[in-house]
Design an enzyme around this catalytic site. Sequence first.
Site, PDB file in Angstrom:
ATOM      1  N   CYS A 148       0.821  -1.216   0.000  1.00 42.20           N
ATOM      2  CA  CYS A 148       0.000   0.000   0.000  1.00 42.20           C
ATOM      3  C   CYS A 148       0.851   1.260   0.000  1.00 42.20           C
ATOM      4  CB  CYS A 148      -0.951  -0.013   1.188  1.00 42.20           C
ATOM      5  SG  CYS A 148      -2.094  -1.397   1.061  1.00 42.20           S
ATOM      6  N   HIS A 182      -3.192   7.019   3.149  1.00 42.59           N
ATOM      7  CA  HIS A 182      -3.613   5.746   2.562  1.00 42.59           C
ATOM      8  C   HIS A 182      -4.970   5.377   3.154  1.00 42.59           C
ATOM      9  CE1 HIS A 182      -4.005   1.720   1.310  1.00 42.59           C
ATOM     10  NE2 HIS A 182      -3.647   1.175   2.454  1.00 42.59           N
ATOM     11  N   ASN A 192     -10.099   0.042  -0.091  1.00 43.32           N
ATOM     12  CA  ASN A 192      -8.634   0.063  -0.055  1.00 43.32           C
ATOM     13  C   ASN A 192      -8.117  -0.356  -1.432  1.00 43.32           C
ATOM     14  OD1 ASN A 192      -5.922  -0.429   0.333  1.00 43.32           O
ATOM     15  ND2 ASN A 192      -6.179  -1.566   2.248  1.00 43.32           N
TER      16      ASN A 192
HETATM   17  O1  UT7 Z   1      -3.725  -1.465   3.566  1.00 43.67           O
HETATM   18  C1  UT7 Z   1      -2.622  -2.139   4.046  1.00 43.67           C
HETATM   19  C2  UT7 Z   1      -2.602  -2.296   5.512  1.00 43.67           C
HETATM   20  N1  UT7 Z   1      -3.831  -2.863   6.015  1.00 43.67           N
HETATM   21  C3  UT7 Z   1      -4.448  -2.274   7.019  1.00 43.67           C
HETATM   22  O2  UT7 Z   1      -4.040  -1.224   7.448  1.00 43.67           O
HETATM   23  C4  UT7 Z   1      -5.624  -2.979   7.618  1.00 43.67           C
HETATM   24  C5  UT7 Z   1      -5.481  -3.024   9.121  1.00 43.67           C
HETATM   25  N2  UT7 Z   1      -6.541  -3.802   9.796  1.00 43.67           N
HETATM   26  C6  UT7 Z   1      -7.810  -3.381   9.840  1.00 43.67           C
HETATM   27  O3  UT7 Z   1      -8.174  -2.368   9.267  1.00 43.67           O
HETATM   28  C7  UT7 Z   1      -8.781  -4.159  10.697  1.00 43.67           C
HETATM   29  O4  UT7 Z   1      -8.064  -5.065  11.504  1.00 43.67           O
HETATM   30  C8  UT7 Z   1      -9.826  -4.948   9.862  1.00 43.67           C
HETATM   31  C9  UT7 Z   1     -10.788  -3.984   9.222  1.00 43.67           C
HETATM   32  C10 UT7 Z   1      -9.159  -5.798   8.830  1.00 43.67           C
HETATM   33  C11 UT7 Z   1     -10.647  -5.840  10.803  1.00 43.67           C
HETATM   34  O5  UT7 Z   1     -11.236  -5.062  11.823  1.00 43.67           O
HETATM   35  P1  UT7 Z   1     -11.072  -5.478  13.347  1.00 43.67           P
HETATM   36  O6  UT7 Z   1     -11.816  -4.506  14.142  1.00 43.67           O
HETATM   37  O7  UT7 Z   1      -9.598  -5.622  13.633  1.00 43.67           O
HETATM   38  O8  UT7 Z   1     -11.809  -6.858  13.386  1.00 43.67           O
HETATM   39  P2  UT7 Z   1     -11.252  -8.285  13.887  1.00 43.67           P
HETATM   40  O9  UT7 Z   1     -10.452  -8.930  12.827  1.00 43.67           O
HETATM   41  O10 UT7 Z   1     -10.652  -8.145  15.243  1.00 43.67           O
HETATM   42  O11 UT7 Z   1     -12.603  -9.083  14.072  1.00 43.67           O
HETATM   43  C12 UT7 Z   1     -13.545  -8.716  15.105  1.00 43.67           C
HETATM   44  C13 UT7 Z   1     -14.766  -9.575  14.955  1.00 43.67           C
HETATM   45  C14 UT7 Z   1     -14.465 -11.054  14.789  1.00 43.67           C
HETATM   46  O12 UT7 Z   1     -15.523 -11.778  15.401  1.00 43.67           O
HETATM   47  P3  UT7 Z   1     -15.296 -12.501  16.819  1.00 43.67           P
HETATM   48  O13 UT7 Z   1     -14.152 -13.433  16.636  1.00 43.67           O
HETATM   49  O14 UT7 Z   1     -14.993 -11.377  17.775  1.00 43.67           O
HETATM   50  O15 UT7 Z   1     -16.609 -13.159  17.078  1.00 43.67           O
HETATM   51  C15 UT7 Z   1     -14.535 -11.276  13.307  1.00 43.67           C
HETATM   52  O16 UT7 Z   1     -14.882 -12.602  12.977  1.00 43.67           O
HETATM   53  O17 UT7 Z   1     -15.456  -9.183  13.768  1.00 43.67           O
HETATM   54  C16 UT7 Z   1     -15.650 -10.325  12.932  1.00 43.67           C
HETATM   55  N3  UT7 Z   1     -15.580  -9.914  11.550  1.00 43.67           N
HETATM   56  C17 UT7 Z   1     -16.657  -9.553  10.847  1.00 43.67           C
HETATM   57  N4  UT7 Z   1     -17.957  -9.475  11.178  1.00 43.67           N
HETATM   58  C18 UT7 Z   1     -18.806  -9.050  10.221  1.00 43.67           C
HETATM   59  C19 UT7 Z   1     -14.478  -9.819  10.777  1.00 43.67           C
HETATM   60  N5  UT7 Z   1     -14.820  -9.404   9.539  1.00 43.67           N
HETATM   61  C20 UT7 Z   1     -16.187  -9.226   9.575  1.00 43.67           C
HETATM   62  C21 UT7 Z   1     -17.115  -8.811   8.621  1.00 43.67           C
HETATM   63  N6  UT7 Z   1     -18.396  -8.732   8.978  1.00 43.67           N
HETATM   64  N7  UT7 Z   1     -16.740  -8.465   7.354  1.00 43.67           N
END
Ligand code: UT7
Length: 330
Positions: free
Chosen positions: A116, A257, A287
């Site tokens: 990115c 970004h 993104n």
């Molecule tokens: O661009 C290059 C660099 N990349 C980035 O900068 C991305 C950095 N990371 C992020 O932006 C975030 O970590 C994400 C957007 C990818 C994910 O958000 P998060 O708040 O970190 O979510 P998480 O992975 O901790 O998941 C939290 C919960 C989980 O459920 P449980 O295990 O707590 O029951 C996931 O299964 O949210 C769930 N979840 C979803 N629920 C509904 C994950 N994706 C989804 C979804 N819809 N699409």
Amino acid sequence: MSDKRAVITGIEAYLPEYILTNDELSTMVDTSDEWIMSRVGIKERRILKEDGLGTSYMGEKAVKKLLEATGTRPEEVDLLICATVSPDMLFPATANIISDKVGILNAWGFDMNAGCCGFIYSFETVRRFVETGLYKKAVLVCGERLSCMTDYTDRKTCPLFGDASVALLIEPTEDMEMGFLDSMMHVDGVGRNYLYQRAGGSLYPPTEETLQERLHYIHQDGQTVFKYAVSRMADVSADMMEKHHLTADDIAYLIPHQANLRIIDATGRRMGLSPDKILIDIEKFGNTGGTSIPLAIWDFRDKFKKGDLLMFSAFGAGFTWGSILYRWAY
Ligand code: UT7
């Protein structure tokens, strides 16, 4: 020290027509508009759906628009760099393919793979060539067809990514107050464990197993990447301000970004910027990897006035991160 600066003298974009909305995604995986908007900030993204078209297709469209808008003949271009992690193929470089399609015959060029940070890394590279005065018309084309490596059965990644291409014309100026003023660039290979496309290269060539294990898709440990991104992108932006003794009043706009609204907010807060100084279009495009900053520059170009001080800050796979301090020149 050079007696020239590199300035952006034109910018054009190509966006695929197909719009993949959160509502459509909700029919594909267990997700919702509410979750995606509140956790990431994306409403919709563009997808290049047609078979047989790769990143060079979008790059060709963006470069052709750029040459037309700036009245540049293809033969005048002397350098073409393509920033992408979704090249048409591993080789030849997508830069070569675009050059051929557009009729850029008197240039050399190559691809830049910086996740990115594709734009900031490649702009840092292009400016070095342009500042020597040896290169007078450089085209930087950023393009990603991230949809081709997105697993649309994985709700953790499939809402995030979109496709787009942006082309910029970069030329030298002798006005040392304008254009590319400074950069701070970083890399930390620890990132290879948290954000990657495992298979398809020399380590894991394509096999039936790599396909079955879905190793050709983007894999991201979201929480770990998030923690690194929040601290590194905010730190490098604050470091740049400190180095140049800048206050929030000096900065016209931060163009970050566009990976996650919460990462962008953290960077803006660290810089002490009011929300109106932070340019965000993640809601419309998602993104788009190394294309997201130039896409936002293009999207908000009517806001800029000659002399506006801009900061471009990014964090991405690698890990790569950095900031560019830039003064808008037209
Ligand atoms: O661009 C290059 C660099 N990349 C980035 O900068 C991305 C950095 N990371 C992020 O932006 C975030 O970590 C994400 C957007 C990818 C994910 O958000 P998060 O708040 O970190 O979510 P998480 O992975 O901790 O998941 C939290 C919960 C989980 O459920 P449980 O295990 O707590 O029951 C996931 O299964 O949210 C769930 N979840 C979803 N629920 C509904 C994950 N994706 C989804 C979804 N819809 N699409």
